[in-house]
Design a protein around this motif. Structure first.
Motif, PDB file in Angstrom:
ATOM      1  N   THR A 346       1.922  -5.956  -7.131  1.00  0.00           N
ATOM      2  CA  THR A 346       2.750  -5.286  -8.136  1.00  0.00           C
ATOM      3  C   THR A 346       2.635  -3.776  -8.060  1.00  0.00           C
ATOM      4  O   THR A 346       3.417  -3.062  -8.666  1.00  0.00           O
ATOM      5  CB  THR A 346       2.364  -5.733  -9.559  1.00  0.00           C
ATOM      6  N   ASN A 347       1.642  -3.282  -7.344  1.00  0.00           N
ATOM      7  CA  ASN A 347       1.524  -1.825  -7.226  1.00  0.00           C
ATOM      8  C   ASN A 347       1.660  -1.444  -5.759  1.00  0.00           C
ATOM      9  O   ASN A 347       0.716  -1.536  -4.984  1.00  0.00           O
ATOM     10  CB  ASN A 347       0.179  -1.340  -7.785  1.00  0.00           C
ATOM     11  N   TRP A 348       2.855  -0.984  -5.406  1.00  0.00           N
ATOM     12  CA  TRP A 348       3.158  -0.774  -3.985  1.00  0.00           C
ATOM     13  C   TRP A 348       2.615   0.533  -3.450  1.00  0.00           C
ATOM     14  O   TRP A 348       2.820   0.850  -2.290  1.00  0.00           O
ATOM     15  CB  TRP A 348       4.674  -0.860  -3.788  1.00  0.00           C
ATOM     16  N   THR A 349       1.955   1.312  -4.285  1.00  0.00           N
ATOM     17  CA  THR A 349       1.423   2.573  -3.781  1.00  0.00           C
ATOM     18  C   THR A 349      -0.027   2.436  -3.337  1.00  0.00           C
ATOM     19  O   THR A 349      -0.638   3.409  -2.928  1.00  0.00           O
ATOM     20  CB  THR A 349       1.514   3.677  -4.844  1.00  0.00           C
ATOM     21  N   ARG A 350      -0.601   1.276  -3.465  1.00  0.00           N
ATOM     22  CA  ARG A 350      -1.975   1.115  -3.013  1.00  0.00           C
ATOM     23  C   ARG A 350      -2.246  -0.348  -2.672  1.00  0.00           C
ATOM     24  O   ARG A 350      -1.341  -1.175  -2.735  1.00  0.00           O
ATOM     25  CB  ARG A 350      -2.953   1.607  -4.068  1.00  0.00           C
ATOM     26  N   PHE A 351      -3.499  -0.648  -2.315  1.00  0.00           N
ATOM     27  CA  PHE A 351      -3.882  -2.011  -1.945  1.00  0.00           C
ATOM     28  C   PHE A 351      -4.838  -2.541  -3.007  1.00  0.00           C
ATOM     29  O   PHE A 351      -6.047  -2.408  -2.884  1.00  0.00           O
ATOM     30  CB  PHE A 351      -4.556  -2.031  -0.573  1.00  0.00           C
TER      31      PHE A 351
HETATM   32  C1  LIG Z   1      -0.684   2.167  -8.885  1.00  0.00           C
HETATM   33  O1  LIG Z   1      -1.908   2.663  -8.380  1.00  0.00           O
HETATM   34  C2  LIG Z   1      -2.038   4.067  -8.454  1.00  0.00           C
HETATM   35  C3  LIG Z   1      -3.330   4.459  -7.731  1.00  0.00           C
HETATM   36  O2  LIG Z   1      -4.428   3.787  -8.243  1.00  0.00           O
HETATM   37  C4  LIG Z   1      -2.045   4.484  -9.918  1.00  0.00           C
HETATM   38  O3  LIG Z   1      -2.139   5.886 -10.027  1.00  0.00           O
HETATM   39  C5  LIG Z   1      -0.719   4.040 -10.562  1.00  0.00           C
HETATM   40  O4  LIG Z   1      -0.742   4.324 -11.947  1.00  0.00           O
HETATM   41  C6  LIG Z   1      -0.531   2.531 -10.366  1.00  0.00           C
HETATM   42  N1  LIG Z   1       0.817   2.150 -10.812  1.00  0.00           N
HETATM   43  C7  LIG Z   1       1.039   1.084 -11.578  1.00  0.00           C
HETATM   44  C8  LIG Z   1       2.471   0.796 -11.926  1.00  0.00           C
HETATM   45  O5  LIG Z   1       0.140   0.353 -11.967  1.00  0.00           O
END
Ligand SMILES: *[C@@H]1O[C@H](CO)[C@@H](O)[C@H](O)[C@H]1NC(C)=O
Ligand SMILES: *[C@@H]1O[C@H](CO)[C@@H](O)[C@H](O)[C@H]1NC(C)=O
Ligand SMILES: *[C@@H]1O[C@H](CO)[C@@H](O)[C@H](O)[C@H]1NC(C)=O
Length: 431
Positions: A346-351
């Motif tokens: 659900t969080n595509w900016t990290r693993f």
């Molecule tokens: C996704 O992960 C990043 C890095 O940990 C964080 O800053 C961001 O808030 C997260 N986004 C969501 C939608 O959870």
């Protein structure tokens, strides 16, 4: 009612995750992997491998895997200017190190002969597109690197294979990725067939010494009186296959292609023999390669697994060889699927929760590139291999996913496992 909402929630999550398929990384995740690569690549071959990752990932028109004739346009199209910027910074770094003078020398100083040449394609492109209007400094730098490889300062075996080392004649499988792709591209940019023939000849001589037909794989290091390594190092096999694919694509897209049919055929066979040897003999239900292919006591290595899988997708798109796609699919899905199963990222900016990546995007477990018998931690080359795998798979997908039907049969049992993992997850939510 409570469970109904939770179920609806899960269905919604699956829908939301729609744009990203079950087992593929989001572009943001690949960028995170690339950030780790950019901040860690310092040694010559890491910089060269990163340069190739930049081309294959972003500056795709300038990659030899682009579906266009070579050489590429010397006037850079607008949409390629931004993507090429990190490549130009690599080329600028080489000039500031003094490589643009008048003496035959490697692009950067190094204890290895072959590794600096891996940066050569970036410098050839800088010359060809007249980067920063540096007169002929990039041309000098590229020619100096080429002349150095051909000079007597570099040891060669009786058949002309360029030694990987400066102090003794020693051949490393890694070098197939560092030198021949540069030579081939040099021929394309200078409009001269000779370097393309030399690229082929280097591969041929390296294979003659390193390929072991009984094992169906390449040894790591032969020749010289110290530091040899008879092991079938998985990464070395992947380097060799990946280097050969770049040379194949370079010849294939060049105007010399029609006159080099037999060379292309050989290279194609040599790539296939690695795929056949490795996947038919040394690949098991783990879907990853052992660091030493045939040694069950060595760890499973995600780095070599990623690079070799990338070469399977490339072999499909540039050589029309689809047979080993199912194996590459297994590796890719294994590496790129979250622990919680498909459709759960659900969080595509990290693993968030991946077995084979740390939260900030380092691939694990990986071999230590400086001590290839051991497992290491953060490996720059492994980061590049993830980018190369993603890019090769993306291009294969655009080209129509050839070989996927064969993949379906093997993947079916795999997705059954994932589906049951998912239903267990759903079940525990409902409890
Ligand atoms: C996704 O992960 C990043 C890095 O940990 C964080 O800053 C961001 O808030 C997260 N986004 C969501 C939608 O959870
Ligand atoms: C490709 O471009 C994206 C967006 O600018 C960047 O984040 C990423 O690092 C680049 N890839 C590589 C391999 O440098
Ligand atoms: C440098 O680029 C020019 C075209 O701008 C080309 O004619 C020349 O052969 C190239 N030289 C090298 C060494 O790449």
């Amino acid at each position: 009612m409570g469970s109904f909402t939770r179920l609806t929630g899960i269905a919604l999550l699956a829908l939301l995750a729609g744009p990203v398929d079950a087992q593929e990384l989001a572009e943001e995740q690949v960028n995170l992997v690339s950030s780790r690569l950019a901040e860690s690549a310092r040694r010559s071959w890491e910089i060269g491998t990163r340069a190739q990752a930049i081309l294959e990932h972003n500056a795709t028109r300038y990659s030899v895997f682009a579906n266009n004739d070579l050489p590429p346009p010397s006037n850079i199209p607008g949409d390629q200017q931004g993507p090429l910027e990190p490549l130009w910074n690599i080329a600028r770094g080489v000039l500031s190190g003094g490589a643009g003078g008048n003496t035959a020398q490697p692009l950067v100083s190094d204890s290895a002969v072959s590794d600096p040449a891996s940066i050569g394609v970036a410098v050839l492109l800088a010359n060809y597109t007249n980067l920063d209007k540096k007169d002929d400094q990039y041309e000098h730098a590229a020619r100096n690197q080429y002349d150095y490889l051909m000079s007597n300062a570099v040891p060669k075996n009786g058949q002309g294979a360029i030694s990987h080392k400066t102090e003794q004649i020693q051949l490393w499988s890694d070098a197939v990725y560092m030198v021949p792709p540069f030579l081939a591209y040099y021929g394309v940019i200078t409009n001269d067939r000779t370097p393309l023939d030399q690229a082929y000849e280097q591969i041929k001589q390296y294979r003659a010494q390193l390929y072991d037909s009984n094992a169906g794989a390449w040894k790591h290091i032969v020749g010289g009186n110290s530091g040899t390594d008879d092991s079938f190092w998985a990464t070395g096999n992947a380097w060799a296959a990946a280097g050969m694919l770049r040379v194949y694509a370079t010849i294939d897209k060049s105007k010399f292609s029609g006159k080099m049919k037999s060379q292309k055929k050989d290279i194609k066979n040599w790539v296939q023999e690695i795929h056949k040897g490795v996947y038919e003999r040394y690949f098991d239900g783990e879907n990853l390669l052992r660091n030493h292919l045939n040694d069950p006591n060595t760890f499973y290595d995600a780095a070599s697994s990623a690079l070799l899988a990338s070469t399977v997708y490339r072999a499909s798109t540039v050589m029309g060889q689809h047979k080993y796609v199912p194996y590459a699919e297994r590796t890719r899905m294994t590496l790129f699927t979250p622990n919680t199963g498909p459709w759960t990222n659900t969080n595509w900016t990290r693993f968030g929760d991946y077995q084979y990546f740390t939260t900030d995007g380092w691939l694990r477990p990986v071999v230590d590139p400086m001590n290839t018998g051991n497992q290491g931690q953060n490996s720059p080359e492994a980061q590049a291999f993830v980018v190369l795998l993603h890019s090769a798979w993306r291009d294969w997908r655009w080209a129509g996913e050839k070989g996927k039907n064969a993949a379906g049969r093997i993947a079916a049992s795999y997705s059954t496992v994932l589906v049951s993992a998912l239903s267990i997850a759903v079940g525990s939510l409902l409890l």
